[in-house]
Design an enzyme around this catalytic site. Sequence first.
Site, PDB file in Angstrom:
ATOM      1  N   LYS A   1       0.826  -1.219   0.000  1.00  0.00           N
ATOM      2  CA  LYS A   1       0.000   0.000   0.000  1.00  0.00           C
ATOM      3  C   LYS A   1       0.853   1.260   0.000  1.00  0.00           C
ATOM      4  O   LYS A   1       0.564   2.236   0.677  1.00  0.00           O
ATOM      5  CB  LYS A   1      -0.966   0.007   1.185  1.00  0.00           C
ATOM      6  CG  LYS A   1      -1.757  -1.275   1.388  1.00  0.00           C
ATOM      7  CD  LYS A   1      -2.444  -1.745   0.101  1.00  0.00           C
ATOM      8  CE  LYS A   1      -3.537  -0.805  -0.341  1.00  0.00           C
ATOM      9  NZ  LYS A   1      -4.177  -1.284  -1.617  1.00  0.00           N
TER      10      LYS A   1
ATOM     11  N   THR B   1       0.558  -0.353  -7.006  1.00  0.00           N
ATOM     12  CA  THR B   1      -0.227  -0.544  -8.226  1.00  0.00           C
ATOM     13  C   THR B   1       0.089   0.551  -9.240  1.00  0.00           C
ATOM     14  O   THR B   1       0.279   0.284 -10.434  1.00  0.00           O
ATOM     15  CB  THR B   1      -1.731  -0.540  -7.897  1.00  0.00           C
ATOM     16  OG1 THR B   1      -1.996  -1.463  -6.838  1.00  0.00           O
ATOM     17  CG2 THR B   1      -2.555  -0.932  -9.116  1.00  0.00           C
TER      18      THR B   1
ATOM     19  N   HIS C   1       8.003  -7.243  -2.146  1.00  0.00           N
ATOM     20  CA  HIS C   1       7.889  -6.533  -0.875  1.00  0.00           C
ATOM     21  C   HIS C   1       9.061  -6.865   0.044  1.00  0.00           C
ATOM     22  O   HIS C   1       9.103  -6.439   1.186  1.00  0.00           O
ATOM     23  CB  HIS C   1       6.585  -6.906  -0.160  1.00  0.00           C
ATOM     24  CG  HIS C   1       5.353  -6.323  -0.790  1.00  0.00           C
ATOM     25  ND1 HIS C   1       5.302  -5.045  -1.290  1.00  0.00           N
ATOM     26  CD2 HIS C   1       4.111  -6.857  -0.966  1.00  0.00           C
ATOM     27  CE1 HIS C   1       4.084  -4.799  -1.759  1.00  0.00           C
ATOM     28  NE2 HIS C   1       3.358  -5.876  -1.582  1.00  0.00           N
TER      29      HIS C   1
ATOM     30  N   ARG D   1       6.153   5.275   1.312  1.00  0.00           N
ATOM     31  CA  ARG D   1       5.073   6.236   1.538  1.00  0.00           C
ATOM     32  C   ARG D   1       5.037   6.626   3.011  1.00  0.00           C
ATOM     33  O   ARG D   1       5.407   5.822   3.881  1.00  0.00           O
ATOM     34  CB  ARG D   1       3.746   5.583   1.124  1.00  0.00           C
ATOM     35  CG  ARG D   1       2.536   6.489   1.149  1.00  0.00           C
ATOM     36  CD  ARG D   1       1.295   5.697   0.729  1.00  0.00           C
ATOM     37  NE  ARG D   1       0.123   6.546   0.591  1.00  0.00           N
ATOM     38  CZ  ARG D   1      -1.104   6.092   0.312  1.00  0.00           C
ATOM     39  NH1 ARG D   1      -1.299   4.794   0.126  1.00  0.00           N
ATOM     40  NH2 ARG D   1      -2.115   6.934   0.195  1.00  0.00           N
TER      41      ARG D   1
ATOM     42  N   ARG E   1      -8.466   2.985  -3.693  1.00  0.00           N
ATOM     43  CA  ARG E   1      -9.302   3.609  -2.671  1.00  0.00           C
ATOM     44  C   ARG E   1      -9.315   5.123  -2.851  1.00  0.00           C
ATOM     45  O   ARG E   1     -10.243   5.669  -3.427  1.00  0.00           O
ATOM     46  CB  ARG E   1      -8.817   3.226  -1.262  1.00  0.00           C
ATOM     47  CG  ARG E   1      -9.863   3.471  -0.173  1.00  0.00           C
ATOM     48  CD  ARG E   1      -9.354   3.001   1.183  1.00  0.00           C
ATOM     49  NE  ARG E   1      -8.344   3.883   1.743  1.00  0.00           N
ATOM     50  CZ  ARG E   1      -8.605   4.949   2.490  1.00  0.00           C
ATOM     51  NH1 ARG E   1      -9.849   5.266   2.768  1.00  0.00           N
ATOM     52  NH2 ARG E   1      -7.627   5.698   2.972  1.00  0.00           N
ATOM     53  N   LYS E   2      -8.280   5.815  -2.412  1.00  0.00           N
ATOM     54  CA  LYS E   2      -8.199   7.267  -2.586  1.00  0.00           C
ATOM     55  C   LYS E   2      -6.837   7.707  -3.113  1.00  0.00           C
ATOM     56  O   LYS E   2      -6.748   8.546  -3.992  1.00  0.00           O
ATOM     57  CB  LYS E   2      -8.493   7.978  -1.260  1.00  0.00           C
ATOM     58  CG  LYS E   2      -9.929   7.822  -0.772  1.00  0.00           C
ATOM     59  CD  LYS E   2     -10.137   8.605   0.518  1.00  0.00           C
ATOM     60  CE  LYS E   2     -11.571   8.474   1.002  1.00  0.00           C
ATOM     61  NZ  LYS E   2     -11.788   9.232   2.276  1.00  0.00           N
TER      62      LYS E   2
END
Length: 335
Positions: free
Chosen positions: A76, A80, A145, A167, A299-300
């Site tokens: 996350k 993507t 990962h 992130r 999602r956002k």
Amino acid sequence: MTNSDASVLSFLGDEGITEEIKDMMSSLPRQKGWMVKYMYQFQGFWLPPSLLQGTINCQKHFQAQDSDVILVTNPKSGTTWLKALIFALINRKKFHDSQHQHPLLTHNPHALVPFLEEVYYKYPQVLPDDVVSSSSSCPRFFGAHMAHVSLPDSIKGSSCKIVYCCRNPKDMFVSFWHFGQKMASKESLFCPIEEAVKLFCEGSFLSGSFWDHVLGYWEASQKNPDKVFFITYEEMKERPRTHLKQMADFLGCSFTKEEEEKGMVDEIIRLCSFESLSSFEVNRKGKLPNGIETNTFFRKGKIGGWRDTLTDSLAEEIDRTSEQKFHGSGFKFQC
């Protein structure tokens, strides 16, 4: 529980784990996990059984080629989006002004760029032809990962390129929290957000300690910038054109003056934008081979979106951990 739930829980749990790995697990430190019953410490990082098996098999059998490109992230962390960007970047001549439909219109980025740990969890010794062909044939392009310490020797010892993106931990945590709420059975794997933050700060996360993961690649990028390209999600979001061109230079596929004049940089950015990718039917209604619905990856994607989910005290707990872990490293997030 939905089929998607069952598939995810199967991959994150003990199902399919070989006897060799089970024997190893019995001698490794173990603790409670988040979204999984137990995590096992391997090379300093806490991993669920499936990622432990995938990582070990990958270390044993993956043979990197000098032309390979490996995109590494924590979960996350824009994975993507970065997969789509680099896939489009590497393959821009193949699909630009061509009669062939761009693969991103009909395939989720995770289907085009396989995760090495998941591949080697399923196929312990052989990289299947369909997996190789799903990535760009030359160079090959894979996701991972894995912590830097856990990368196969063939990756570290070859001339292949590593792109690492991280992130802000608060946004990453919240993104994974919502992802987990969709994927996991609340009855069997319910974890209050307060406990999840505690486990996250302790390093009991899907790919181990977030901070140690980041620092491993940060230090590698400082020592060998020709090998490791280090970028933050926030930097990519704020100046995608600048950093996409830098990435192209790093990967040895710089944009020509003619390509820039034709707007190819902006074309790739538009194709791979959150708005574009999330609007494609394959990402609204599709499923990956492992059963995960593709819309769960969109999602956002906003910077600072953690404020909608984390209380001030939970945010401060993550910030304190960041200050402690990054102290003296020379690295810090800008927001």
